[in-house]
Design an enzyme around this catalytic site. Structure first.
Site, PDB file in Angstrom:
ATOM      1  N   HIS A   1      18.795  54.271  63.716  1.00  0.00           N
ATOM      2  CA  HIS A   1      17.370  54.423  63.970  1.00  0.00           C
ATOM      3  C   HIS A   1      16.745  53.131  64.488  1.00  0.00           C
ATOM      4  CE1 HIS A   1      13.577  56.587  63.469  1.00  0.00           C
ATOM      5  NE2 HIS A   1      13.050  55.478  62.982  1.00  0.00           N
TER       6      HIS A   1
ATOM      7  N   HIS B   1       9.945  61.995  64.157  1.00  0.00           N
ATOM      8  CA  HIS B   1       9.894  61.910  62.698  1.00  0.00           C
ATOM      9  C   HIS B   1      10.539  63.172  62.143  1.00  0.00           C
ATOM     10  CE1 HIS B   1       7.529  59.302  59.680  1.00  0.00           C
ATOM     11  NE2 HIS B   1       8.340  58.550  60.393  1.00  0.00           N
ATOM     12  N   ASN B   2      11.773  63.427  62.632  1.00  0.00           N
ATOM     13  CA  ASN B   2      12.454  64.679  62.333  1.00  0.00           C
ATOM     14  C   ASN B   2      12.927  64.783  60.891  1.00  0.00           C
ATOM     15  OD1 ASN B   2      12.128  65.093  65.094  1.00  0.00           O
ATOM     16  ND2 ASN B   2      14.189  64.402  65.589  1.00  0.00           N
TER      17      ASN B   2
ATOM     18  N   GLN C   1       7.414  58.306  53.953  1.00  0.00           N
ATOM     19  CA  GLN C   1       6.220  57.521  53.732  1.00  0.00           C
ATOM     20  C   GLN C   1       5.013  58.413  53.457  1.00  0.00           C
ATOM     21  OE1 GLN C   1       8.014  57.810  56.540  1.00  0.00           O
ATOM     22  NE2 GLN C   1       8.368  55.842  57.524  1.00  0.00           N
TER      23      GLN C   1
ATOM     24  N   GLU D   1       8.562  51.132  53.567  1.00  0.00           N
ATOM     25  CA  GLU D   1       7.929  51.587  54.799  1.00  0.00           C
ATOM     26  C   GLU D   1       6.524  52.112  54.529  1.00  0.00           C
ATOM     27  OE1 GLU D   1      10.505  54.184  57.019  1.00  0.00           O
ATOM     28  OE2 GLU D   1      12.164  52.736  57.014  1.00  0.00           O
TER      29      GLU D   1
ATOM     30  N   ASN E   1      10.623  58.807  76.572  1.00  0.00           N
ATOM     31  CA  ASN E   1      11.460  59.932  76.155  1.00  0.00           C
ATOM     32  C   ASN E   1      11.822  59.845  74.687  1.00  0.00           C
ATOM     33  OD1 ASN E   1      13.709  58.134  75.967  1.00  0.00           O
ATOM     34  ND2 ASN E   1      14.104  58.406  78.137  1.00  0.00           N
TER      35      ASN E   1
END
Length: 751
Positions: free
Chosen positions: A46, A93-94, A238, A310, A504
């Site tokens: 990530h 944010h899958n 989060q 986070e 993208n």
């Protein structure tokens, strides 16, 4: 810790044995637990793009209007003239949305907005691209309702209009939805902020909210497959506060305008670990940070927890010592924390202290993407299913017995039907700069009058769009990648805009699976080709791997967020028919391909066939035609032929303006099977309308650009009639088009 304990901890954090050995070489010793945590998040897929960077470097990442290179700053930056630039970016944010859909979606919106205003840009629009599973699945209903509510609640409270987006449904997304959020902002050239730590002796400050235990290891959580164990990782999601973010926006822009910010970066994935290491690496400096000075929600937090948290609505800011009081005054006025936690050093080391003890000493560049983070070459193998599915010959399939019934089934397909029940939850008019509302056109249009200085600039606007036909990418990764870019560009041209650049969000499965990596590699290749041909460079974006569950992998879904400009927003086109007796014409050629079409899936229950090829020279001429016609007032409407083919496009033109439903009488020659002509999605076709007085001008202009054009009918009556083949009342079409999603999601969200 001894080596055995450290290696076990490293593996639990997602690091490999080889990576652990490399960390020992870098440090010259066994890492501390905090250091392992920092390496694990910064070397996660990530944050580091370690399995994707070699491929995405193949994308065209420079152009005459780009003010920063791709990946150089928090977001892409495009010069649009009149001293203005557009900052824009899309991210995923899958995984958080799969286990905690409300907060996952909400914080996805919050994170992408921070990427925009840390550039010094004021957000003017948000978009989203969503993928869900079977809408009849109760779990899918729960995910969609809460994702939509999360997007709406955060964006509405923050005060940014959500102006466009897309929603698709397929069973491959049942357990792993895709939630991609895009934001667009405006900044003057002399107000652009940088994300680098420079100036030895400058202060390192944390501004915004306090740090808590939410979101710890969110970056590594996003770098693994979804499984039953994912439910136990809800703390990795989060929690957002849009009202605090609104305060942070105003304070940040005020500080940048006051000239007291040397560098600034959002604390998104990997939190303080990411912002400190990336900013110092970009500035070729080091940082000495005392975590005892960080505003905390819980006093007993360890160095590991503080570094990896986070928690949302936080920024890392570099400030000159003489400006400390000024920046504190600004953030205090907005009721936000602004605390000095360290200083910039010249040794290139990220040094972290807690309770008077040094917990980490790591060379900053060894942590950063493009610097010392790992880069891997993964095995790529063409999936066997590609050739098998491409063998399908749609000509062997039976034609519909009732074409009108087939059209009604298509227009009520959740992938085609109106998404009003979703976007009406969003405040798309806040700021009053939204010119074309969701559902009115093929893309959104935003006016720039507030920021422009010249009269010409005041008429200009932005045209924005997200797009991807994932089924095409599944059937042919390279050609599907090309289509994602080309259709987004065509949609912008249908509004009268000129495509200028893209961002993208590349959503794929596990890159360690050779077949998945092939899909990724070829899709990137297709995007690169299309962007090169259309001169729309890639300003940045996001790679999201591991979008799969124990049961299935999602379709390869490289979502394109495209930015366009329009010279005069008052001349932007709508997709719906405008008035009675207008001539209806089709630009483009009849396609003999049904491959990958919604028709094959809905009517025949088949996903297969060859994906239509892209003709770039034709597309460029088409875009010029649409742009020139819009600017000169030749056209009254334009609507791209996409999912469902020509028949569905005509039906949509009849019903998209709910206050003025208009029918059409179509008379056309069928040069091939009727279902190929009416439901095929290839050929780069656009349905246009214009006045009878321009009956000679429009075809003449099309032919001067060597564009095929056929006048097929007139806007008339209250029925859609296509030869003797289809006759459907527009009120019935409207009821189907607008009614299907509310009927499937009959909750408080339904309209």
């Amino acid at each position: 810790m001894n080596i055995e304990v450290s290696l076990k901890a490293a593996r639990e954090m997602g690091l490999t044995s080889g990576e652990f050995d490399e960390i020992k070489k870098i440090l010259g010793r066994v890492p501390t637990y905090t250091e392992l945590g920092i390496f694990s998040v910064m070397w996660s897929e990530h944050a580091s793009y370690k399995n994707s960077i070699l491929q995405i470097k193949k994308l065209p990442r420079s152009g005459k209007n780009l003010l920063v290179s791709a990946g150089e700053e928090n977001a892409g930056l495009v010069d649009i003239g009149d001293g203005l630039a557009v900052a824009f970016k899309i991210e995923s944010h899958n995984h958080p949305s799969a286990v905690e859909p409300y907060q996952g979606a909400a914080t996805g919106v919050g994170g992408i907005l921070r990427d925009i205003f840390t550039m010094g840009a004021r957000p003017v629009a948000a978009l989203d691209s969503l993928r869900f599973g079977n809408p009849d699945n109760p779990r899918v209903k729960y995910l969609l309702e809460n994702v939509v509510r999360g997007i709406a609640d955060y964006g509405n409270a923050f005060g940014v209009p959500t102006v466009a987006g897309e929603i698709y449904f397929d069973e491959c997304y049942d357990e792993n939805p895709l939630v991609n959020a895009m934001a667009v902002g405006i900044v003057r050239h002399n107000r652009v902020a940088k994300a680098a730590s420079t100036g030895i002796g400058n202060l390192v400050m944390i501004v915004g909210s306090s740090t808590g235990r939410d979101g710890i290891h969110g970056a590594t959580f996003a770098s693994e497959d979804i499984s039953e164990a994912s439910e136990a990782k809800r703390p990795s999601v989060q929690v957002g506060d849009p009202f605090t973010e609104k305060l942070l926006l105003e304070a940040t822009l005020e500080a940048i305008e006051a000239g007291v910010v040397v560098g600034i970066q959002d604390m998104g994935a990997a939190g303080i670990a990411c912002s400190t290491s990336e900013m110092s690496a970009k500035g070729s400096t080091g940082m000495d940070v005392d975590l005892d000075l960080v505003p905390l929600r819980e006093a007993d937090m360890s160095a590991y927890e503080i570094m990896l948290s986070e928690s949302q609505e936080r920024m890392l800011v570099i400030v000159k010592p003489e400006d400390e009081k000024a920046i504190k005054k600004i953030f205090t006025k907005w009721d936000l924390n602004a605390e000095v936690v360290g200083k910039v050093t010249g040794d290139g080391i990220l040094r972290i202290r807690r309770f008077g003890k040094v917990e980490a000493e790591i060379p900053s560049k060894t942590l950063a993407l493009g610097e010392g983070a790992p880069v891997y070459v993964r095995e790529s193998r063409r999936p066997e299913y590609l050739d098998k599915l491409a063998e399908l010959d749609p000509g062997t399939l039976k034609e519909p017995g009732d074409y009108g019934d087939a059209l009604k089934k298509l227009i009520s397909s959740p992938n085609i039907a109106a998404k009003n029940y979703v976007f009406e939850q969003y405040d798309y008019m806040v700021g009053t700069n939204t010119v074309v509302l969701p559902g009115e056109g093929d893309a959104a249009v935003i006016r720039l009058e507030r920021w422009a200085k010249s009269e010409e600039g005041k008429r200009r606007g932005l045209v924005v769009k997200t797009d991807c036909n994932a089924r095409y990418v599944y059937l042919d990764p390279k050609t599907g990648g090309e289509h994602a870019v080309v259709e987004a560009a065509r949609n912008i041209a249908c509004m009268g805009g000129k495509p200028v650049a893209i961002t993208n969000c590349l959503n794929f499965g596990n890159p360690y699976k050779p077949e998945v990596y092939y899909q990724f590699e070829k899709a990137v290749e297709g995007i690169a080709k299309a962007c090169t041909e259309l001169e729309t460079p890639v300003t940045g974006g996001n790679v999201s791997f591991y979008n799969e569950s124990p049961n299935r992998t999602v379709y390869p879904t490289p979502v394109i967020g495209m930015l366009g400009v329009i010279d005069d927003v008052s001349k932007s086109l709508r997709a719906s028919f405008v008035k009675e007796n207008d001539l209806i014409a089709v630009i483009g050629t009849e396609s003999n391909e049904l491959g990958g079409s919604e028709y094959l899936r809905v009517i025949h229950g088949i996903v297969g066939g060859k994906v239509p090829a892209v003709d770039y020279e034709y597309e460029k001429r088409l875009h010029s035609f649409l742009r020139e016609c819009a600017g000169s007032g030749l056209l009254n409407s334009a609507h791209d032929v996409s999912e469902g083919g020509l028949a569905v496009t005509l039906a949509e033109c009849c019903v998209l303006n709910r206050e003025n439903l208009l029918g059409a009488k179509i008379a056309m020659d069928f040069s091939m099977r009727k279902d190929f002509v009416l439901f095929g999605e290839g050929g780069g076709r656009v349905v246009i309308t214009y006045d009878h007085e321009k009956a000679d001008d429009v075809p003449a202009f099309a032919k001067s650009l060597k564009l095929p054009i056929e006048v097929i009918g007139v806007v008339s009556g209250d029925k859609l009639q296509i030869n003797e083949t289809i006759l459907v009342d527009v009120n019935e079409l409207s009821a189907l088009y607008y009614g299907i999603l509310p009927s499937k999601f009959a909750t408080s969200l339904a309209v």
